[in-house]
Design an enzyme around this catalytic site. Sequence first.
Site, PDB file in Angstrom:
ATOM      1  N   LYS A  65     -10.211  12.419   8.726  1.00 41.30           N
ATOM      2  CA  LYS A  65      -9.886  11.760  10.000  1.00 41.30           C
ATOM      3  C   LYS A  65     -10.330  12.662  11.152  1.00 41.30           C
ATOM      4  O   LYS A  65     -10.182  13.880  11.083  1.00 41.30           O
ATOM      5  CB  LYS A  65      -8.398  11.459  10.062  1.00 41.30           C
ATOM      6  CG  LYS A  65      -8.008  10.303   9.165  1.00 41.30           C
ATOM      7  CD  LYS A  65      -6.646   9.766   9.443  1.00 41.30           C
ATOM      8  CE  LYS A  65      -6.362   8.559   8.566  1.00 41.30           C
ATOM      9  NZ  LYS A  65      -7.152   7.365   8.923  1.00 41.30           N
TER      10      LYS A  65
ATOM     11  N   ASP B  74       1.574   6.026   5.847  1.00 39.33           N
ATOM     12  CA  ASP B  74       0.582   5.122   5.256  1.00 39.33           C
ATOM     13  C   ASP B  74       1.085   4.441   3.985  1.00 39.33           C
ATOM     14  O   ASP B  74       0.349   3.716   3.327  1.00 39.33           O
ATOM     15  CB  ASP B  74      -0.726   5.883   5.002  1.00 39.33           C
ATOM     16  CG  ASP B  74      -1.952   4.995   5.150  1.00 39.33           C
ATOM     17  OD1 ASP B  74      -1.824   3.915   5.753  1.00 39.33           O
ATOM     18  OD2 ASP B  74      -3.030   5.385   4.657  1.00 39.33           O
TER      19      ASP B  74
ATOM     20  N   GLU C  42      -9.402   3.790   2.098  1.00 40.72           N
ATOM     21  CA  GLU C  42      -8.883   3.978   0.736  1.00 40.72           C
ATOM     22  C   GLU C  42      -7.854   2.922   0.360  1.00 40.72           C
ATOM     23  O   GLU C  42      -7.689   2.613  -0.813  1.00 40.72           O
ATOM     24  CB  GLU C  42      -8.257   5.380   0.609  1.00 40.72           C
ATOM     25  CG  GLU C  42      -6.815   5.539   1.111  1.00 40.72           C
ATOM     26  CD  GLU C  42      -6.637   5.278   2.607  1.00 40.72           C
ATOM     27  OE1 GLU C  42      -7.645   5.337   3.336  1.00 40.72           O
ATOM     28  OE2 GLU C  42      -5.508   4.999   3.042  1.00 40.72           O
TER      29      GLU C  42
ATOM     30  N   ASP D 132      -2.489  10.061   4.229  1.00 44.28           N
ATOM     31  CA  ASP D 132      -3.900   9.711   4.367  1.00 44.28           C
ATOM     32  C   ASP D 132      -4.617  10.684   5.295  1.00 44.28           C
ATOM     33  O   ASP D 132      -4.508  10.584   6.514  1.00 44.28           O
ATOM     34  CB  ASP D 132      -4.015   8.267   4.901  1.00 44.28           C
ATOM     35  CG  ASP D 132      -5.472   7.801   4.984  1.00 44.28           C
ATOM     36  OD1 ASP D 132      -6.350   8.493   4.428  1.00 44.28           O
ATOM     37  OD2 ASP D 132      -5.703   6.732   5.580  1.00 44.28           O
TER      38      ASP D 132
ATOM     39  N   LYS E 239       0.856  -1.201   0.000  1.00 43.19           N
ATOM     40  CA  LYS E 239       0.000   0.000   0.000  1.00 43.19           C
ATOM     41  C   LYS E 239       0.884   1.241   0.000  1.00 43.19           C
ATOM     42  O   LYS E 239       1.688   1.445   0.904  1.00 43.19           O
ATOM     43  CB  LYS E 239      -0.911  -0.009   1.231  1.00 43.19           C
ATOM     44  CG  LYS E 239      -1.695   1.292   1.448  1.00 43.19           C
ATOM     45  CD  LYS E 239      -2.637   1.211   2.658  1.00 43.19           C
ATOM     46  CE  LYS E 239      -3.272   2.568   2.974  1.00 43.19           C
ATOM     47  NZ  LYS E 239      -4.157   2.545   4.168  1.00 43.19           N
TER      48      LYS E 239
ATOM     49  N   ARG F 242      -7.743  -0.273   0.699  1.00 42.41           N
ATOM     50  CA  ARG F 242      -8.299  -1.448   0.029  1.00 42.41           C
ATOM     51  C   ARG F 242      -8.675  -1.149  -1.420  1.00 42.41           C
ATOM     52  O   ARG F 242      -8.671  -2.049  -2.263  1.00 42.41           O
ATOM     53  CB  ARG F 242      -9.488  -1.974   0.846  1.00 42.41           C
ATOM     54  CG  ARG F 242     -10.618  -1.007   0.970  1.00 42.41           C
ATOM     55  CD  ARG F 242     -11.585  -1.388   2.090  1.00 42.41           C
ATOM     56  NE  ARG F 242     -11.022  -1.147   3.424  1.00 42.41           N
ATOM     57  CZ  ARG F 242     -11.637  -1.425   4.559  1.00 42.41           C
ATOM     58  NH1 ARG F 242     -12.836  -1.971   4.543  1.00 42.41           N
ATOM     59  NH2 ARG F 242     -11.063  -1.177   5.721  1.00 42.41           N
TER      60      ARG F 242
ATOM     61  N   ASP G 198     -12.082   7.079   3.918  1.00 45.16           N
ATOM     62  CA  ASP G 198     -10.881   6.771   4.697  1.00 45.16           C
ATOM     63  C   ASP G 198     -10.498   5.289   4.571  1.00 45.16           C
ATOM     64  O   ASP G 198      -9.408   4.893   4.958  1.00 45.16           O
ATOM     65  CB  ASP G 198     -11.121   7.140   6.173  1.00 45.16           C
ATOM     66  CG  ASP G 198      -9.829   7.274   6.952  1.00 45.16           C
ATOM     67  OD1 ASP G 198      -8.748   7.241   6.323  1.00 45.16           O
ATOM     68  OD2 ASP G 198      -9.895   7.405   8.191  1.00 45.16           O
TER      69      ASP G 198
HETATM   70  N1  BES Z   1      -4.341   4.237   7.077  1.00 48.37           N
HETATM   71  C1  BES Z   1      -5.491   3.927   7.823  1.00 48.37           C
HETATM   72  C2  BES Z   1      -5.254   2.817   8.857  1.00 48.37           C
HETATM   73  C3  BES Z   1      -4.302   3.097   9.969  1.00 48.37           C
HETATM   74  C4  BES Z   1      -4.750   3.439  11.228  1.00 48.37           C
HETATM   75  C5  BES Z   1      -2.933   2.957   9.782  1.00 48.37           C
HETATM   76  C6  BES Z   1      -3.870   3.648  12.255  1.00 48.37           C
HETATM   77  C7  BES Z   1      -2.041   3.184  10.809  1.00 48.37           C
HETATM   78  C8  BES Z   1      -2.504   3.518  12.054  1.00 48.37           C
HETATM   79  C9  BES Z   1      -6.604   3.438   6.898  1.00 48.37           C
HETATM   80  O1  BES Z   1      -6.617   3.975   5.631  1.00 48.37           O
HETATM   81  C10 BES Z   1      -7.891   3.808   7.556  1.00 48.37           C
HETATM   82  O2  BES Z   1      -8.125   4.957   7.738  1.00 48.37           O
HETATM   83  N2  BES Z   1      -8.669   2.802   7.898  1.00 48.37           N
HETATM   84  C11 BES Z   1      -9.938   3.004   8.515  1.00 48.37           C
HETATM   85  C12 BES Z   1     -10.907   2.070   7.848  1.00 48.37           C
HETATM   86  C13 BES Z   1     -12.309   2.270   8.259  1.00 48.37           C
HETATM   87  C14 BES Z   1     -12.832   3.593   7.760  1.00 48.37           C
HETATM   88  C15 BES Z   1     -13.120   1.139   7.704  1.00 48.37           C
HETATM   89  C16 BES Z   1      -9.787   2.647   9.997  1.00 48.37           C
HETATM   90  O3  BES Z   1      -9.140   1.660  10.314  1.00 48.37           O
HETATM   91  O4  BES Z   1     -10.300   3.394  10.814  1.00 48.37           O
HETATM   92 ZN    ZN Z   2      -4.779   4.586   4.878  1.00 51.57          ZN
HETATM   93 ZN    ZN Z   3      -7.677   5.807   5.500  1.00 54.00          ZN
END
Ligand code: BES
Ligand code: ZN
Ligand code: ZN
Length: 486
Positions: A259, A271, A332, A252, A247, A334, A330
């Site tokens: 966020k 990220d 993103e 992000d 990835k 996937r 968020d």
């Molecule tokens: N990059 C984040 C995940 C992340 C969180 C990485 C903490 C490192 C530390 C990812 O893109 C994300 O925001 N995921 C969301 C998904 C949700 C909206 C389904 C998450 O995990 O909150």
């Molecule tokens: Zn991310």
């Molecule tokens: Zn994200």
Amino acid sequence: MTITIKKSNKVGKLDNVVFLSNDKMQGLNQLLEPKELDFVSKSFKSAGQRHFTINQYNRFIFIGIVKNDDENYKTVEKYRDYGWSVLKEINQHQLDSITLFDGIKDANKTIAFIEGLVLSNYQFLKYFTNGSDKQNSLKEIRVISNLVSEQQIEELKCTSEGVYHARDLVNEPVSFLDSVKLSEEIIKLGKESGFNVEVFNKKKIESLKMGGILAVNQGSPTPPTFSILEWKPQKPLNKKPLILVGKGVVYDTGGLSLKPTPNSMDMMKSDMGGAATVVGTLYAIAKAKIPQHVIGLIPSTDNRPGQNAYAPGDVITMYGGTSVEVLNTDAEGRMLLADALTYAQKYSPCLTINLATLTGSAVRAIGQRAIVGMGNSESNLNLLETSGYNVFERIAKMPFWDDYAQEMKSKIADLKNLGGPYAGQITAGKFLEHFTRDNDGKSVYPWIHLDIAGPAFIPSDDTYRTSGGTGYGVRLLVDFIKNLTQ
Ligand code: BES
Ligand code: ZN
Ligand code: ZN
């Protein structure tokens, strides 16, 4: 890398020495004055002291009598940790070279000690005005050991360099490392170590209709990139390539589903940790000329709420035709990975592993000390788990039952990009799984998904895992690839 490591066969009178020994304290009499020897053995026997620093005024002697743990991998990790604690003292005393005397007669452990030392010596000083003033002092390690081979030292160097590069990439902010710059850095590292690189620009990505990558990129001022890294040795041991997908979200913000607090955003330059791990791994195996055919795929963009940003509610047609309803911008990672996993199908790989800082759920589930793993190949996951213990980058295997995929079904499209409130690390995996299958729902290749969101970036040093980008996964994959038999 700034440290030179070479074999040697004698200890000079003024050399700083690290002596690794076992409970019998073999060889110590060659170096210590009788009084010192007496002190060491008394302290060891009466107080159980195992680490000694002897200041002989014209040099230091560090003695480590590392205790064997109940399991070998734990003992090996203790040697890495001892490397870290010796390095701290080396820097404190501004020593520039040490001679390592191997009194334990176990090459793996001696190598682990050097690895701990080298990995702890990493620094990211680029943005200081006078960075060189802050530089660590150690420049050279001379190794006296009958058992440690030149090849082991060489491979250790290559892997550590791979880890250093991965850390650098993660530590770089998006103001320097945007998606285009990431592909340029990959080209540079490819030239340096010997892997080939091809980069798809936005036009090419559009012509391939990689809808996931393009959707995430809509809010960004910078075009996306898709980098293909290839290490193909002359006579690879594997007939079909191993594919590593990383990835590459260089930043992000969450996009329009911004966020929630600024606090959770500053570390989001990390990220692209999955991408960094893939680059670091390709670097290490190409430099060490490991005879395995490996291809890296890195889809990259930032995720921002710009004018044209993709919006919750949008339906996106992915590469390969699957439609996805976006419920949270968020989620993103996937979207990008899906396109890359579909693209991987054209290689008919022996195995595809993707690495991603994918979910906060993974961090909540197991913290920052390990990563979560799942997929359709139990045997490969088991091998990865073993490598995880070998290098102490541990994998917690997640259940991956079919019915978890139900949460990713949309009312208006083939999939949605958001699951329910629980087990988000598993439902994210289920989303990805869809793209490892053909239209009839049959797996196209063996596949493992590693969510490295926890340990990829850490707020403070965890012994030899220095704060910021850790390069987590490089040592894991290098160990796995070396042992690959497909
Ligand atoms: N990059 C984040 C995940 C992340 C969180 C990485 C903490 C490192 C530390 C990812 O893109 C994300 O925001 N995921 C969301 C998904 C949700 C909206 C389904 C998450 O995990 O909150
Ligand atoms: Zn991310
Ligand atoms: Zn994200």
